[in-house]
Motif scaffolding. Structure first.
Motif, PDB file in Angstrom:
ATOM      1  N   SER A   1       8.377  11.400  -9.763  1.00 45.61           N
ATOM      2  CA  SER A   1       9.127  11.850  -8.605  1.00 45.61           C
ATOM      3  C   SER A   1      10.196  10.840  -8.226  1.00 45.61           C
ATOM      4  CB  SER A   1       8.153  12.071  -7.443  1.00 45.61           C
ATOM      5  OG  SER A   1       8.744  12.812  -6.430  1.00 45.61           O
ATOM      6  N   TYR A   2       9.855   9.554  -8.268  1.00 45.26           N
ATOM      7  CA  TYR A   2      10.833   8.511  -7.977  1.00 45.26           C
ATOM      8  C   TYR A   2      11.975   8.525  -8.982  1.00 45.26           C
ATOM      9  CZ  TYR A   2       8.637   5.752  -4.262  1.00 45.26           C
ATOM     10  OH  TYR A   2       8.152   5.294  -3.066  1.00 45.26           O
TER      11      TYR A   2
ATOM     12  N   ALA B   1       0.081  -0.228   3.489  1.00 45.55           N
ATOM     13  CA  ALA B   1      -0.548  -1.076   4.511  1.00 45.55           C
ATOM     14  C   ALA B   1      -0.489  -0.407   5.880  1.00 45.55           C
ATOM     15  CB  ALA B   1       0.137  -2.431   4.538  1.00 45.55           C
ATOM     16  N   ASP B   2       0.671   0.195   6.190  1.00 47.63           N
ATOM     17  CA  ASP B   2       0.791   0.911   7.463  1.00 47.63           C
ATOM     18  C   ASP B   2      -0.224   2.043   7.557  1.00 47.63           C
ATOM     19  OD1 ASP B   2       4.411   0.647   7.682  1.00 47.63           O
ATOM     20  OD2 ASP B   2       2.811  -0.588   8.556  1.00 47.63           O
TER      21      ASP B   2
ATOM     22  N   ARG C   1      14.408   8.103  -0.950  1.00 49.29           N
ATOM     23  CA  ARG C   1      15.226   7.416  -1.937  1.00 49.29           C
ATOM     24  C   ARG C   1      16.312   8.300  -2.512  1.00 49.29           C
ATOM     25  NH1 ARG C   1      14.058   2.396  -3.983  1.00 49.29           N
ATOM     26  NH2 ARG C   1      12.464   1.734  -2.523  1.00 49.29           N
TER      27      ARG C   1
ATOM     28  N   TRP D   1      16.432  -3.700   4.961  1.00 51.18           N
ATOM     29  CA  TRP D   1      15.126  -4.286   5.149  1.00 51.18           C
ATOM     30  C   TRP D   1      15.088  -5.039   6.467  1.00 51.18           C
ATOM     31  CZ3 TRP D   1      10.646  -3.612   2.648  1.00 51.18           C
ATOM     32  CH2 TRP D   1      10.698  -2.947   1.427  1.00 51.18           C
TER      33      TRP D   1
ATOM     34  N   ASP E   1      12.985  11.045 -10.855  1.00 47.17           N
ATOM     35  CA  ASP E   1      13.592  12.353 -11.098  1.00 47.17           C
ATOM     36  C   ASP E   1      13.416  12.797 -12.540  1.00 47.17           C
ATOM     37  OD1 ASP E   1      16.316  12.319  -8.725  1.00 47.17           O
ATOM     38  OD2 ASP E   1      14.465  13.503  -8.789  1.00 47.17           O
TER      39      ASP E   1
ATOM     40  N   TYR F   1       8.409   9.731   0.371  1.00 53.11           N
ATOM     41  CA  TYR F   1       9.020   8.467  -0.044  1.00 53.11           C
ATOM     42  C   TYR F   1      10.055   8.637  -1.152  1.00 53.11           C
ATOM     43  CZ  TYR F   1       5.141   6.657   2.716  1.00 53.11           C
ATOM     44  OH  TYR F   1       4.252   6.405   3.713  1.00 53.11           O
ATOM     45  N   PRO F   2       9.757   9.391  -2.227  1.00 56.68           N
ATOM     46  CA  PRO F   2      10.834   9.630  -3.205  1.00 56.68           C
ATOM     47  C   PRO F   2      12.000  10.412  -2.620  1.00 56.68           C
ATOM     48  CG  PRO F   2       8.699  10.111  -4.168  1.00 56.68           C
ATOM     49  CD  PRO F   2       8.468   9.914  -2.710  1.00 56.68           C
TER      50      PRO F   2
ATOM     51  N   ARG G   1       7.947  -3.278  -2.768  1.00 58.80           N
ATOM     52  CA  ARG G   1       7.888  -3.736  -1.374  1.00 58.80           C
ATOM     53  C   ARG G   1       7.686  -2.562  -0.427  1.00 58.80           C
ATOM     54  NH1 ARG G   1      13.017  -7.292  -0.028  1.00 58.80           N
ATOM     55  NH2 ARG G   1      11.898  -7.984   1.803  1.00 58.80           N
ATOM     56  N   GLU G   2       8.447  -1.485  -0.681  1.00 56.84           N
ATOM     57  CA  GLU G   2       8.354  -0.355   0.240  1.00 56.84           C
ATOM     58  C   GLU G   2       6.976   0.302   0.167  1.00 56.84           C
ATOM     59  OE1 GLU G   2      11.151   2.765  -0.419  1.00 56.84           O
ATOM     60  OE2 GLU G   2      10.923   3.549   1.608  1.00 56.84           O
TER      61      GLU G   2
ATOM     62  N   ARG H   1       5.406  -7.808   8.802  1.00 52.62           N
ATOM     63  CA  ARG H   1       5.448  -7.009   7.599  1.00 52.62           C
ATOM     64  C   ARG H   1       6.867  -6.491   7.414  1.00 52.62           C
ATOM     65  NH1 ARG H   1       1.120  -2.717   7.942  1.00 52.62           N
ATOM     66  NH2 ARG H   1      -0.214  -4.478   7.441  1.00 52.62           N
TER      67      ARG H   1
ATOM     68  N   LEU I   1      -1.804   9.443  -1.855  1.00 56.79           N
ATOM     69  CA  LEU I   1      -0.598   9.112  -2.611  1.00 56.79           C
ATOM     70  C   LEU I   1      -0.632   9.789  -3.982  1.00 56.79           C
ATOM     71  CD1 LEU I   1       1.620   7.503  -1.462  1.00 56.79           C
ATOM     72  CD2 LEU I   1       0.737   5.459  -2.536  1.00 56.79           C
ATOM     73  N   GLY I   2      -1.813   9.969  -4.525  1.00 46.74           N
ATOM     74  CA  GLY I   2      -1.959  10.780  -5.725  1.00 46.74           C
ATOM     75  C   GLY I   2      -1.744  10.014  -7.014  1.00 46.74           C
TER      76      GLY I   2
ATOM     77  N   TYR J   1       6.365   5.069   6.898  1.00 46.98           N
ATOM     78  CA  TYR J   1       5.137   5.632   7.434  1.00 46.98           C
ATOM     79  C   TYR J   1       5.345   6.202   8.832  1.00 46.98           C
ATOM     80  CZ  TYR J   1       0.338   6.422   8.529  1.00 46.98           C
ATOM     81  OH  TYR J   1      -0.830   7.028   8.869  1.00 46.98           O
TER      82      TYR J   1
ATOM     83  N   LEU K   1       3.839  10.250  -9.087  1.00 48.48           N
ATOM     84  CA  LEU K   1       4.668   9.560  -8.100  1.00 48.48           C
ATOM     85  C   LEU K   1       5.860   8.909  -8.773  1.00 48.48           C
ATOM     86  CD1 LEU K   1       4.939   8.780  -5.157  1.00 48.48           C
ATOM     87  CD2 LEU K   1       3.540   6.778  -5.593  1.00 48.48           C
TER      88      LEU K   1
ATOM     89  N   ALA L   1       4.313  -1.818   1.904  1.00 49.75           N
ATOM     90  CA  ALA L   1       4.405  -1.713   3.364  1.00 49.75           C
ATOM     91  C   ALA L   1       3.874  -0.367   3.838  1.00 49.75           C
ATOM     92  CB  ALA L   1       5.859  -1.905   3.804  1.00 49.75           C
ATOM     93  N   SER L   2       4.247   0.716   3.128  1.00 46.08           N
ATOM     94  CA  SER L   2       3.806   2.040   3.554  1.00 46.08           C
ATOM     95  C   SER L   2       2.300   2.182   3.444  1.00 46.08           C
ATOM     96  CB  SER L   2       4.490   3.116   2.702  1.00 46.08           C
ATOM     97  OG  SER L   2       5.887   2.961   2.753  1.00 46.08           O
TER      98      SER L   2
ATOM     99  N   ASP M   1      12.144  -3.324  -5.212  1.00 43.97           N
ATOM    100  CA  ASP M   1      12.356  -2.618  -3.951  1.00 43.97           C
ATOM    101  C   ASP M   1      11.264  -1.583  -3.707  1.00 43.97           C
ATOM    102  OD1 ASP M   1      14.416  -0.370  -2.329  1.00 43.97           O
ATOM    103  OD2 ASP M   1      14.288  -2.476  -1.744  1.00 43.97           O
ATOM    104  N   ILE M   2      10.949  -0.787  -4.748  1.00 43.83           N
ATOM    105  CA  ILE M   2       9.928   0.236  -4.590  1.00 43.83           C
ATOM    106  C   ILE M   2       8.586  -0.403  -4.311  1.00 43.83           C
ATOM    107  CG2 ILE M   2       8.670   2.063  -5.791  1.00 43.83           C
ATOM    108  CD1 ILE M   2      11.171   2.873  -7.161  1.00 43.83           C
TER     109      ILE M   2
ATOM    110  N   ASN N   1       3.611  11.342  -0.912  1.00 43.09           N
ATOM    111  CA  ASN N   1       4.215  11.234  -2.241  1.00 43.09           C
ATOM    112  C   ASN N   1       5.397  12.170  -2.415  1.00 43.09           C
ATOM    113  OD1 ASN N   1       2.907  13.667  -2.450  1.00 43.09           O
ATOM    114  ND2 ASN N   1       1.274  12.873  -3.757  1.00 43.09           N
TER     115      ASN N   1
END
Lengths: 297, 111
Positions: free
Chosen positions: A67-68, A34-35, B57, B69, A70, B53-54, A27-28, B75, A58-59, B34, A64, A31-32, A24-25, B50
């Protein structure tokens, strides 16, 4: 096969995330990213530059991912840190000097040259300091990451827990006394292997602990438990007004080497009927003493 | 003269709590990562990708957002929308915010 920077970044991020969250992460994130790249392409930046910009915004993938997930980005957090430094200071200021003296005495009795005495004493001290620092830190790192244990060990700091000036000396004396006795005990057990009055047929000294027990590593586990109980006892005793609660239970005499918190009470009386509650704290220690006394046979 | 670093640090502290509320309010209409980032920026809530996005979630894990989704476009994108609890929480936070606003103004006028 060359992977694009985006693929590498996403792979690095996903690496430290749990398996079920990864699809899931991924895919998201794809997409982000690419956007974001599209937005920059529309603004007139070239493709490679856009990708680099987006990825650097994004760093660090490690941050990252943390952060996802926790995850704390530290070993020992501010909640436990003062207790950790307190325990480390006490241990490092009491154990190495004692070890220095004990090893020195043993070597001298063994008849070594002064150079060898000094060398082995210093080596022993350095090794002990290293082990103390490592195991104490490890215990606190584990506690930091287990919320259940952390809740039990930290509590609201009570100004009443600051002892009187005279009591403060007695408190440290208690802790230091316990550490001293325990260290002497462990040192004598360990050193009995190299120097001792009881020798076998070949003249080699027979240690107190059977060789099999050393090899099995059970004793190192015991030393670890000992360190853990020192850390938890001292952090509890220094963080709460424990010394004023009533009624104290004592373990049997076989617990005495591990009598960390069992030293004389502030009133100076040495009777067992003094008033402090260690019931909750004693329970984890006492069951281990049967192991210790049986291992010494 | 205000020290630039001190100002930046305190500004960040002041704004730190507002991102969650801004997200919850914006996500009463469904939106995706985005686009939400761009909208927040255009509305004056600049936030890092960064961080956002977290955060989305985390809010979803807390039950304040629901996601699904959308595979209709070329896309596929994950759309978030505020759940009932999310809307209720946003209302409560807005109420708190208005109280704070009034209290601060009273402080300024009173003194």
């Amino acid at each position: 096969m060359t992977t694009s920077p985006t693929d590498r970044h996403i792979a690095a991020t996903l690496r430290s995330l749990p398996q079920e969250q990864r699809p899931d992460i991924e895919r998201e994130l794809r997409a982000s990213i690419a956007d974001a790249v599209d937005a920059r392409l529309e603004a007139g930046i070239d493709a490679a530059g856009a990708e680099t910009q987006v990825l650097s915004e994004l760093g660090d993938p490690a941050r990252l991912a943390a952060s996802y997930a926790d995850r704390p980005l530290y070993l020992i957090g501010p909640g436990l840190f003062p207790d950790y430094t307190r325990v480390l200071t006490v241990l490092l200021s009491t154990v190495p000097p004692i070890l220095l003296v004990v090893v020195g005495i043993v070597r001298v009795l063994n008849g070594d040259t002064p150079g060898a005495v000094a060398r082995s004493a210093i080596v022993a001290v350095l090794m002990a300091a290293l082990h103390i620092a490592f195991w104490t830190t490890l215990v606190f790192v584990v506690v930091e990451r287990s919320p259940a244990m952390r809740r039990k060990l930290t509590r609201q700091w009570d100004p009443r827990s600051l002892p009187e000036a005279s009591e403060q000396r007695l408190l440290s004396a208690e802790l230091i006394g316990g550490v001293v006795v325990a260290t002497l005990g462990i040192s004598l057990v360990v050193l009995s292997h190299t120097v001792g009055p009881v020798t076998d047929a070949a003249g080699e000294p027979i240690g107190i602990i059977a060789d099999a027990l050393w090899h099995s590593g059970a004793l190192y586990l015991f030393f670890l438990f000992f360190t853990a109980s020192v850390t938890s006892t001292s952090s509890r005793s220094t963080s709460a007004g424990v010394f004023r609660t009533p009624s104290r239970t004592r373990c049997s005499a076989s617990c005495s080497p591990s009598r960390l918190s069992g030293s004389p009470p502030p009133t100076g009386s040495s009777t067992t009927s003094s008033s402090r509650s260690w019931a909750g704290r004693r329970a984890p220690r006492c069951p281990r003493s049967p192991q210790r006394s049986s291992s010494s046979l | 003269m205000i020290n630039g670093e001190v100002l930046a640090a305190h500004r960040q502290e002041l704004r730190r709590g507002t991102i969650v509320l801004a997200c919850l309010l914006l996500l009463e209409q469904p939106n995706y990562g985005y686009a939400l980032l761009e909208t927040l920026e255009s509305k004056g809530f600049a936030v890092d990708a960064n961080t956002l996005y977290p955060l989305l979630r985390r809010l979803e894990k807390q039950g304040l957002l629901t996601s699904e989704w959308n595979t209709q476009e070329s896309r596929p994108r994950k759309f978030y929308i505020a759940s009932a609890e999310g809307v209720a929480l946003a209302d409560a936070l807005v109420h708190d915010w208005n109280e704070l606003h009034g209290a601060l103004n009273a402080l300024k006028d009173g003194s």
